[in-house]
Design a protein around this motif. Structure first.
Motif, PDB file in Angstrom:
ATOM      1  N   PRO A   9       0.839  -1.199   0.000  1.00 42.37           N
ATOM      2  CA  PRO A   9       0.000   0.000   0.000  1.00 42.37           C
ATOM      3  C   PRO A   9       0.878   1.256   0.000  1.00 42.37           C
ATOM      4  O   PRO A   9       1.707   1.433   0.890  1.00 42.37           O
ATOM      5  N   VAL A  10       0.696   2.086  -1.006  1.00 32.87           N
ATOM      6  CA  VAL A  10       1.468   3.319  -1.166  1.00 32.87           C
ATOM      7  C   VAL A  10       0.507   4.420  -1.605  1.00 32.87           C
ATOM      8  O   VAL A  10      -0.307   4.208  -2.502  1.00 32.87           O
ATOM      9  N   GLY A  11       0.623   5.581  -0.991  1.00 33.64           N
ATOM     10  CA  GLY A  11      -0.177   6.718  -1.426  1.00 33.64           C
ATOM     11  C   GLY A  11       0.286   7.194  -2.793  1.00 33.64           C
ATOM     12  O   GLY A  11       1.414   6.954  -3.209  1.00 33.64           O
ATOM     13  N   VAL A  12      -0.586   7.877  -3.492  1.00 38.39           N
ATOM     14  CA  VAL A  12      -0.270   8.401  -4.822  1.00 38.39           C
ATOM     15  C   VAL A  12       0.861   9.413  -4.704  1.00 38.39           C
ATOM     16  O   VAL A  12       0.865  10.269  -3.819  1.00 38.39           O
ATOM     17  N   ARG A  13       1.834   9.306  -5.593  1.00 39.82           N
ATOM     18  CA  ARG A  13       2.973  10.217  -5.605  1.00 39.82           C
ATOM     19  C   ARG A  13       3.189  10.748  -7.029  1.00 39.82           C
ATOM     20  O   ARG A  13       4.299  10.746  -7.529  1.00 39.82           O
ATOM     21  N   ASP A  14       2.146  11.202  -7.680  1.00 36.79           N
ATOM     22  CA  ASP A  14       2.286  11.712  -9.044  1.00 36.79           C
ATOM     23  C   ASP A  14       2.524  13.219  -9.025  1.00 36.79           C
ATOM     24  O   ASP A  14       2.591  13.846  -7.960  1.00 36.79           O
ATOM     25  N   ALA A  15       2.658  13.812 -10.215  1.00 30.32           N
ATOM     26  CA  ALA A  15       2.964  15.245 -10.324  1.00 30.32           C
ATOM     27  C   ALA A  15       1.869  16.106  -9.698  1.00 30.32           C
ATOM     28  O   ALA A  15       2.169  17.112  -9.041  1.00 30.32           O
ATOM     29  N   LEU A  59      10.778  14.743   3.872  1.00 29.98           N
ATOM     30  CA  LEU A  59       9.371  14.384   3.963  1.00 29.98           C
ATOM     31  C   LEU A  59       8.971  13.328   2.949  1.00 29.98           C
ATOM     32  O   LEU A  59       8.093  12.517   3.213  1.00 29.98           O
ATOM     33  N   ASP A  60       9.575  13.367   1.811  1.00 27.87           N
ATOM     34  CA  ASP A  60       9.193  12.427   0.767  1.00 27.87           C
ATOM     35  C   ASP A  60      10.376  12.187  -0.142  1.00 27.87           C
ATOM     36  O   ASP A  60      11.207  13.077  -0.351  1.00 27.87           O
ATOM     37  N   ILE A  61      10.422  10.984  -0.663  1.00 32.07           N
ATOM     38  CA  ILE A  61      11.418  10.626  -1.647  1.00 32.07           C
ATOM     39  C   ILE A  61      10.689   9.760  -2.672  1.00 32.07           C
ATOM     40  O   ILE A  61      10.000   8.815  -2.308  1.00 32.07           O
ATOM     41  N   ILE A  62      10.784  10.162  -3.909  1.00 37.28           N
ATOM     42  CA  ILE A  62      10.021   9.508  -4.973  1.00 37.28           C
ATOM     43  C   ILE A  62      11.000   9.032  -6.033  1.00 37.28           C
ATOM     44  O   ILE A  62      11.781   9.826  -6.564  1.00 37.28           O
ATOM     45  N   GLY A  63      10.952   7.741  -6.324  1.00 40.00           N
ATOM     46  CA  GLY A  63      11.838   7.174  -7.325  1.00 40.00           C
ATOM     47  C   GLY A  63      11.997   5.692  -7.085  1.00 40.00           C
ATOM     48  O   GLY A  63      11.454   5.147  -6.123  1.00 40.00           O
ATOM     49  N   PRO A  64      12.740   5.021  -7.944  1.00 34.04           N
ATOM     50  CA  PRO A  64      12.947   3.585  -7.737  1.00 34.04           C
ATOM     51  C   PRO A  64      13.753   3.329  -6.466  1.00 34.04           C
ATOM     52  O   PRO A  64      14.653   4.101  -6.115  1.00 34.04           O
ATOM     53  N   LEU A  65      13.421   2.259  -5.774  1.00 40.86           N
ATOM     54  CA  LEU A  65      14.127   1.942  -4.530  1.00 40.86           C
ATOM     55  C   LEU A  65      15.630   1.785  -4.752  1.00 40.86           C
ATOM     56  O   LEU A  65      16.428   2.158  -3.900  1.00 40.86           O
ATOM     57  N   HIS A 125      -2.469  -7.833   5.270  1.00 41.03           N
ATOM     58  CA  HIS A 125      -1.881  -7.222   4.071  1.00 41.03           C
ATOM     59  C   HIS A 125      -1.224  -5.884   4.409  1.00 41.03           C
ATOM     60  O   HIS A 125      -0.182  -5.539   3.864  1.00 41.03           O
ATOM     61  N   PHE A 126      -1.826  -5.126   5.326  1.00 44.58           N
ATOM     62  CA  PHE A 126      -1.286  -3.815   5.675  1.00 44.58           C
ATOM     63  C   PHE A 126      -0.189  -3.886   6.727  1.00 44.58           C
ATOM     64  O   PHE A 126       0.660  -3.014   6.804  1.00 44.58           O
ATOM     65  N   ASP A 127      -0.179  -4.936   7.523  1.00 39.45           N
ATOM     66  CA  ASP A 127       0.778  -5.042   8.613  1.00 39.45           C
ATOM     67  C   ASP A 127       2.214  -5.055   8.089  1.00 39.45           C
ATOM     68  O   ASP A 127       2.614  -5.947   7.357  1.00 39.45           O
ATOM     69  N   HIS A 128       2.982  -4.042   8.476  1.00 37.58           N
ATOM     70  CA  HIS A 128       4.393  -3.888   8.099  1.00 37.58           C
ATOM     71  C   HIS A 128       4.602  -3.786   6.585  1.00 37.58           C
ATOM     72  O   HIS A 128       5.674  -4.115   6.090  1.00 37.58           O
ATOM     73  N   ASN A 129       3.596  -3.354   5.859  1.00 32.73           N
ATOM     74  CA  ASN A 129       3.733  -3.256   4.407  1.00 32.73           C
ATOM     75  C   ASN A 129       3.591  -1.842   3.864  1.00 32.73           C
ATOM     76  O   ASN A 129       3.875  -1.605   2.704  1.00 32.73           O
ATOM     77  N   TRP A 130       3.129  -0.908   4.649  1.00 32.31           N
ATOM     78  CA  TRP A 130       2.919   0.449   4.163  1.00 32.31           C
ATOM     79  C   TRP A 130       4.235   1.119   3.789  1.00 32.31           C
ATOM     80  O   TRP A 130       5.238   0.984   4.486  1.00 32.31           O
ATOM     81  N   TRP A 131       4.208   1.896   2.710  1.00 34.62           N
ATOM     82  CA  TRP A 131       5.274   2.860   2.435  1.00 34.62           C
ATOM     83  C   TRP A 131       4.697   4.199   2.870  1.00 34.62           C
ATOM     84  O   TRP A 131       3.843   4.770   2.204  1.00 34.62           O
ATOM     85  N   LEU A 132       5.107   4.664   4.025  1.00 36.38           N
ATOM     86  CA  LEU A 132       4.668   5.953   4.544  1.00 36.38           C
ATOM     87  C   LEU A 132       5.890   6.753   4.953  1.00 36.38           C
ATOM     88  O   LEU A 132       6.832   6.208   5.534  1.00 36.38           O
ATOM     89  N   THR A 133       5.842   8.042   4.653  1.00 34.42           N
ATOM     90  CA  THR A 133       6.913   8.951   5.058  1.00 34.42           C
ATOM     91  C   THR A 133       6.299  10.107   5.825  1.00 34.42           C
ATOM     92  O   THR A 133       5.070  10.231   5.910  1.00 34.42           O
ATOM     93  N   GLY A 134       7.121  10.982   6.351  1.00 32.30           N
ATOM     94  CA  GLY A 134       6.633  12.145   7.084  1.00 32.30           C
ATOM     95  C   GLY A 134       5.733  13.029   6.237  1.00 32.30           C
ATOM     96  O   GLY A 134       4.877  13.739   6.772  1.00 32.30           O
ATOM     97  N   GLY A 135       5.909  13.014   4.946  1.00 34.39           N
ATOM     98  CA  GLY A 135       5.075  13.837   4.059  1.00 34.39           C
ATOM     99  C   GLY A 135       3.647  13.358   3.941  1.00 34.39           C
ATOM    100  O   GLY A 135       2.789  14.066   3.419  1.00 34.39           O
ATOM    101  N   ASP A 136       3.355  12.152   4.423  1.00 34.07           N
ATOM    102  CA  ASP A 136       1.986  11.643   4.372  1.00 34.07           C
ATOM    103  C   ASP A 136       1.124  12.203   5.485  1.00 34.07           C
ATOM    104  O   ASP A 136      -0.059  11.869   5.565  1.00 34.07           O
ATOM    105  N   THR A 137       1.689  13.039   6.336  1.00 33.35           N
ATOM    106  CA  THR A 137       0.924  13.608   7.444  1.00 33.35           C
ATOM    107  C   THR A 137       1.087  15.119   7.474  1.00 33.35           C
ATOM    108  O   THR A 137       2.095  15.656   7.059  1.00 33.35           O
ATOM    109  N   ASP A 138       0.084  15.770   8.002  1.00 30.10           N
ATOM    110  CA  ASP A 138       0.148  17.221   8.204  1.00 30.10           C
ATOM    111  C   ASP A 138      -0.147  17.601   9.640  1.00 30.10           C
ATOM    112  O   ASP A 138      -0.251  18.754   9.963  1.00 30.10           O
TER     113      ASP A 138
END
Length: 140
Positions: A9-15, A59-65, A125-138
């Motif tokens: 599970p990953v939030g949308v990171r598009d332009a 806060l966020d890093i977008i690109g291939p691992l 499915h969600f347990d220990h699988n999220w890609w979340l960074t500080g930028g996902d919160t306000d």
């Protein structure tokens, strides 16, 4: 990043997200840094930071691992140029372990909430699988 994290599970990171979330933010100033490969000058990652002086947060890093260690190395160079001493990066534990050679890994008390009435398959499915960074919160 989509290919690398297709099963997670990953939030949308598009332009549109980057524009709305960071560039047009009404209160905070963010640094959006496009990192390019050394030889071909092709974009390999986008990093978003907030902060000033000696203290920054990635806060966020977008690109291939596979490119993220190089992006982190470039951020370290940028930080030195800005007079910074440290940057923090909040990342879920599953993925933080992948970058252990690049950083220190203190554990936080932040927990990802799920609906307790969901089936165990969904929760698992969600347990220990999220890609979340500080930028996902306000909220902090």
């Amino acid at each position: 990043m989509i290919r690398d994290l297709a099963d997670f599970p990953v939030g949308v990171r598009d332009a549109a997200y980057v524009l709305r979330r960071y560039i047009q933010h009404p209160e905070h100033k963010y640094y959006c840094l496009l990192v390019r490969s050394q030889w071909l000058r092709q974009p390999i990652g986008l990093a978003v930071l907030r902060g000033s002086d000696a203290d920054y947060e990635l806060l966020d890093i977008i690109g291939p691992l596979s490119a993220m260690p190089e992006v982190l190395h470039c951020l370290q160079s940028w930080l030195l140029d800005m007079g910074g001493k440290v940057f923090k990066w909040f990342l879920t534990s599953r993925f933080a372990k992948r970058f252990a050679p690049c950083s220190q890994l203190p554990v936080t008390e932040f927990r990802i909430m799920a609906n307790p009435f969901s089936s165990s398959a969904i929760v698992d499915h969600f347990d220990h699988n999220w890609w979340l960074t500080g930028g996902d919160t306000d909220y902090r």
